[in-house]
Enzyme design. Structure first.
Site, PDB file in Angstrom:
ATOM      1  N   ALA A   1       0.787  -1.236   0.000  1.00 23.95           N
ATOM      2  CA  ALA A   1       0.000   0.000   0.000  1.00 23.95           C
ATOM      3  C   ALA A   1       0.817   1.283   0.000  1.00 23.95           C
ATOM      4  O   ALA A   1       0.310   2.329  -0.420  1.00 23.95           O
ATOM      5  CB  ALA A   1      -0.932   0.005   1.217  1.00 23.95           C
ATOM      6  N   ALA A   2       2.052   1.247   0.509  1.00 20.30           N
ATOM      7  CA  ALA A   2       2.814   2.500   0.619  1.00 20.30           C
ATOM      8  C   ALA A   2       3.070   3.089  -0.773  1.00 20.30           C
ATOM      9  O   ALA A   2       3.266   2.340  -1.733  1.00 20.30           O
ATOM     10  CB  ALA A   2       4.144   2.235   1.331  1.00 20.30           C
TER      11      ALA A   2
ATOM     12  N   ASP B   1      -1.190  -4.100  -5.559  1.00 21.54           N
ATOM     13  CA  ASP B   1      -0.304  -3.296  -6.409  1.00 21.54           C
ATOM     14  C   ASP B   1       1.081  -3.910  -6.254  1.00 21.54           C
ATOM     15  O   ASP B   1       1.868  -3.496  -5.412  1.00 21.54           O
ATOM     16  CB  ASP B   1      -0.345  -1.834  -5.953  1.00 21.54           C
ATOM     17  CG  ASP B   1       0.486  -0.924  -6.842  1.00 21.54           C
ATOM     18  OD1 ASP B   1       0.932  -1.381  -7.916  1.00 21.54           O
ATOM     19  OD2 ASP B   1       0.713   0.241  -6.464  1.00 21.54           O
TER      20      ASP B   1
ATOM     21  N   CYS C   1       3.033  -1.112 -12.121  1.00 21.19           N
ATOM     22  CA  CYS C   1       3.439   0.026 -12.953  1.00 21.19           C
ATOM     23  C   CYS C   1       4.559  -0.425 -13.894  1.00 21.19           C
ATOM     24  O   CYS C   1       5.558   0.258 -14.076  1.00 21.19           O
ATOM     25  CB  CYS C   1       3.851   1.225 -12.103  1.00 21.19           C
ATOM     26  SG  CYS C   1       5.146   0.880 -10.890  1.00 21.19           S
TER      27      CYS C   1
ATOM     28  N   ASP D   1       4.617  -8.897   5.149  1.00 25.17           N
ATOM     29  CA  ASP D   1       5.037  -9.487   3.876  1.00 25.17           C
ATOM     30  C   ASP D   1       3.811 -10.114   3.215  1.00 25.17           C
ATOM     31  O   ASP D   1       3.124 -10.951   3.816  1.00 25.17           O
ATOM     32  CB  ASP D   1       6.108 -10.549   4.156  1.00 25.17           C
ATOM     33  CG  ASP D   1       6.757 -11.103   2.900  1.00 25.17           C
ATOM     34  OD1 ASP D   1       6.052 -11.266   1.876  1.00 25.17           O
ATOM     35  OD2 ASP D   1       7.968 -11.383   2.933  1.00 25.17           O
TER      36      ASP D   1
ATOM     37  N   GLY E   1      -1.345   6.400  -1.638  1.00 33.01           N
ATOM     38  CA  GLY E   1      -2.199   7.096  -2.600  1.00 33.01           C
ATOM     39  C   GLY E   1      -3.441   6.300  -2.956  1.00 33.01           C
ATOM     40  O   GLY E   1      -4.543   6.852  -3.062  1.00 33.01           O
ATOM     41  N   LYS E   2      -3.276   4.988  -3.116  1.00 35.42           N
ATOM     42  CA  LYS E   2      -4.430   4.154  -3.488  1.00 35.42           C
ATOM     43  C   LYS E   2      -5.324   3.881  -2.274  1.00 35.42           C
ATOM     44  O   LYS E   2      -6.540   3.784  -2.404  1.00 35.42           O
ATOM     45  CB  LYS E   2      -3.948   2.865  -4.146  1.00 35.42           C
ATOM     46  CG  LYS E   2      -3.143   3.135  -5.421  1.00 35.42           C
ATOM     47  CD  LYS E   2      -2.580   1.873  -6.015  1.00 35.42           C
ATOM     48  CE  LYS E   2      -1.636   2.189  -7.161  1.00 35.42           C
ATOM     49  NZ  LYS E   2      -0.338   2.742  -6.710  1.00 35.42           N
TER      50      LYS E   2
END
Length: 429
Positions: free
Chosen positions: A255-256, A322, A375, A303, A259-260
């Site tokens: 998550a870091a 992500d 990404c 993890d 933003g999401k």
């Protein structure tokens, strides 16, 4: 106390730490920014990003103009000369100032005896510039990417690889996300116009706005109050595909910097969100983002391969993964990626992604949605990854994004559009 550090030598040190020590520019640059006056911070950033964006060209020029490379304790001078080349080629710094300041940088790094060498190489470049650039235009280095990555892009995108490379070599646009709990996008665009700036809405992502000209965040209407967040348009696609609903239990994995996570909570303010990341240091930014936006989520370090360690046997209605990836879709934002990644990393990352997918899938409720995102633009991490996951996971089905043969949606970087990004929306049968 007045800050008088030589900008060129600081830029050279930053690039050296990235290329020689494998450090991320986002870690290297902030402490160096503290050493210069506020008015000089933008130029220091431009020099660091610019040299890394064009590194293969600058390296090629050094090899042409110097008989042997600088090594050992003189290695920083190698990068200082690159900073000089970059200014002469790509900035509006007057040539005489670029030369003088770059030569003076040798004093700052305690190599004053090399001032004459630096001056000589830069002046030789000025004299031969046209001839050198004509020769460079037909060299393998002209793509400004490492050879292994060029080959991978050529194999994956036979007709589009040059478009991807050109996009990677551009400066990125500045995308924002309007917080729909405060304003409609059109309403905030009106506030932006009142502040003397212009923005454009994204056709597919309902909260996304592109600034006509990038601006500091403090100039954006309501930034401190949480009305708007800096986030690339493609990254905003994650919450769009996830489609979170109020009252649901949602996992945001990897998550870091948050933003999401915050986008999920803007779309579904009453969702119960667990944000997990392996990097404890980066989790502090998740807390910062939640605080600025006045939101609440459970944040844990963990993890992704071992969910029982951070959520017991809990199951979720929706999961956003992500996944850790090569970041080859965001090179225009982070040009250091080109020089930090190695060809062998791709197989290792694909293996890690598969392990996380397999570990977290049992934590999705039947009928639930998992959005897998990266990404990256490389198929090994994206379509190939999802294709093999579907083959080994009988209760997983593709939804909305692609076909079983070509699963997922691949956004490529380009122009004023978002970054390179991949999404696959999976439903548990």
């Amino acid at each position: 106390m007045k800050k008088q550090n030589n900008l060129r030598s600081l830029a050279a040190q930053a690039v050296e730490q990235v290329v020689e020590q494998g450090q991320s520019l986002s870690n290297v640059l902030p402490p160096l920014q503290q050493k210069v006056a506020d008015k000089d911070k933008a130029l220091l950033q431009e020099l660091c990003f610019g040299v890394l964006r064009t590194l293969s060209q600058l390296e090629w020029l050094i090899n042409k103009l110097m008989s042997r490379p600088m090594t050992g304790k003189q290695r920083t001078v190698h990068y200082l000369i690159m900073v000089g080349f970059y200014q002469l080629l790509y900035t509006r710094v007057p040539p005489h100032a670029a030369l003088a300041e770059t030569v003076e940088g040798a004093v700052s790094i305690k190599r004053p005896q090399l001032k004459g060498l630096i001056n000589g190489v830069l002046r030789q470049f000025q004299r031969q510039q046209e001839t050198l650039l004509n020769e460079f235009a037909t060299s393998d280095a002209r793509f400004l990417h490492p050879g292994w990555l060029v080959k991978r892009l050529q194999n994956a995108y036979p007709t589009q690889w040059q478009h991807i490379i050109e996009a990677n070599n551009q400066r990125p646009p500045m995308w924002l996300r309007v917080n729909r709990t405060h304003h409609t996008r059109d309403g905030w665009l009106g506030l932006l116009e009142d502040a003397g700036m212009k923005g454009y809405p994204h056709p597919d992502y309902p909260d996304a706005v592109r600034l006509e000209t990038p601006a500091p965040v403090h100039a954006l209407p309501g930034f401190a109050e949480g009305w708007v967040t800096v986030q690339d348009a493609s990254a905003q696609g994650c919450a769009v595909f996830l489609a979170p609903q109020n009252g649901e239990h949602i996992l945001d994995l990897c998550a870091a910097p948050g933003g999401k996570t915050t986008h999920i909570l803007e779309v579904a303010p009453e969702a119960d969100v667990l944000a997990v990341d392996i990097d404890e240091q980066r989790l502090s930014r998740v807390y910062d983002n939640l605080k600025r936006l006045g939101m609440k989520a459970t944040v844990k370090q963990g993890d992704g391969r071992y969910p029982s360690q951070w959520c017991g046997e809990q199951q979720f209605d929706r999961i956003l993964l992500d996944a850790p990836c090569s970041a080859t879709g965001v090179i225009r934002r982070h040009p250091d990626i080109k020089w930090l990644r190695r060809d062998r990393d791709i197989a290792e990352l694909a293996q890690l992604q598969a392990e996380i997918l397999d570990a977290v899938w049992p934590r999705l409720k039947p009928g639930g949605t998992l959005v897998y995102a990266t990404c990256s633009v490389l198929p090994e991490e994206n379509r190939d990854q999802i294709k093999t996951f579907l083959q080994r996971t009988p209760d997983a089905a593709l939804s909305e994004t692609g076909t079983p043969d070509q699963p997922g949606q691949q956004n490529l970087p380009g122009g004023e559009e978002g970054d390179g990004f991949f999404y696959a929306k999976l439903i548990k049968k």
